[in-house]
Design a protein around this motif. Structure first.
Motif, PDB file in Angstrom:
ATOM      1  N   ALA A 114     -18.300 -12.144 -58.574  1.00 50.77           N
ATOM      2  CA  ALA A 114     -17.475 -12.499 -57.416  1.00 50.77           C
ATOM      3  C   ALA A 114     -16.585 -13.700 -57.724  1.00 50.77           C
ATOM      4  CB  ALA A 114     -18.369 -12.793 -56.218  1.00 50.77           C
ATOM      5  N   GLN A 115     -17.124 -14.663 -58.468  1.00 51.34           N
ATOM      6  CA  GLN A 115     -16.367 -15.868 -58.808  1.00 51.34           C
ATOM      7  C   GLN A 115     -15.127 -15.525 -59.634  1.00 51.34           C
ATOM      8  OE1 GLN A 115     -18.745 -18.836 -60.784  1.00 51.34           O
ATOM      9  NE2 GLN A 115     -16.975 -20.060 -61.365  1.00 51.34           N
ATOM     10  N   TYR A 116     -15.253 -14.547 -60.531  1.00 52.93           N
ATOM     11  CA  TYR A 116     -14.129 -14.173 -61.398  1.00 52.93           C
ATOM     12  C   TYR A 116     -13.408 -12.915 -60.913  1.00 52.93           C
ATOM     13  CZ  TYR A 116     -15.880 -17.798 -64.415  1.00 52.93           C
ATOM     14  OH  TYR A 116     -16.286 -19.015 -64.907  1.00 52.93           O
ATOM     15  N   SER A 117     -13.684 -12.515 -59.688  1.00 50.97           N
ATOM     16  CA  SER A 117     -13.001 -11.393 -59.026  1.00 50.97           C
ATOM     17  C   SER A 117     -13.029 -10.115 -59.856  1.00 50.97           C
ATOM     18  CB  SER A 117     -11.552 -11.767 -58.703  1.00 50.97           C
ATOM     19  OG  SER A 117     -11.503 -12.916 -57.915  1.00 50.97           O
TER      20      SER A 117
END
Length: 136
Positions: free
Chosen positions: A115-118
């Protein structure tokens, strides 16, 4: 012959061990410093009367030297393993390096990192394997 998948899995395990190895390296360096102090034979200044301490003195310098060599070997092993991980991480794409660092070294969850790096988890793992393949 070791397959690429096994090499990648081993690299991931090595990444997970980096913090532990770093702590062990620091501990070993402290032990070496303490041992070097022992080997010098330095002690505090005594205010007592002079005593004859040479009678029956056991010289354990050889044992201390062996212990020192064992600690040096341990320290070298830890350094080699840490440096191997760092060398490979330095060669790959910086974005993938950050993902690997967060995922395996810092121990963040895969959902959180994805999620952090999409990106999706499968894509994240594919990108990691694709980036590592040429270097392992």
């Amino acid at each position: 012959m070791i397959e690429k998948k096994e090499k990648i899995d081993q690299f991931k395990r090595d990444c997970r061990s980096v913090k532990f190895l770093t702590k062990k390296l620091i501990e070993t360096n402290g032990e070496l410093e303490a041992l070097a102090y022992k080997m010098q034979g330095v002690s505090g200044i005594s205010t007592e009367k002079a005593r004859c301490e040479n009678a029956g003195y056991n010289d354990n310098r050889l044992a201390l030297m062996e212990q020192e060599q064992e600690l040096i070997d341990k320290r070298n092993e830890y350094s080699v393993r840490i440096n191997r991980v760092n060398r490979i991480l330095a060669k790959i794409n910086p974005a993938i390096t950050m993902i690997i660092t967060d995922l395996y070294i810092n121990g963040k969850g895969s959902d959180e990192v994805a999620a952090q790096y999409s990106m999706s988890k499968p894509k994240m793992y594919r990108d990691i394997e694709k980036a590592l393949e040429p270097f392992l």
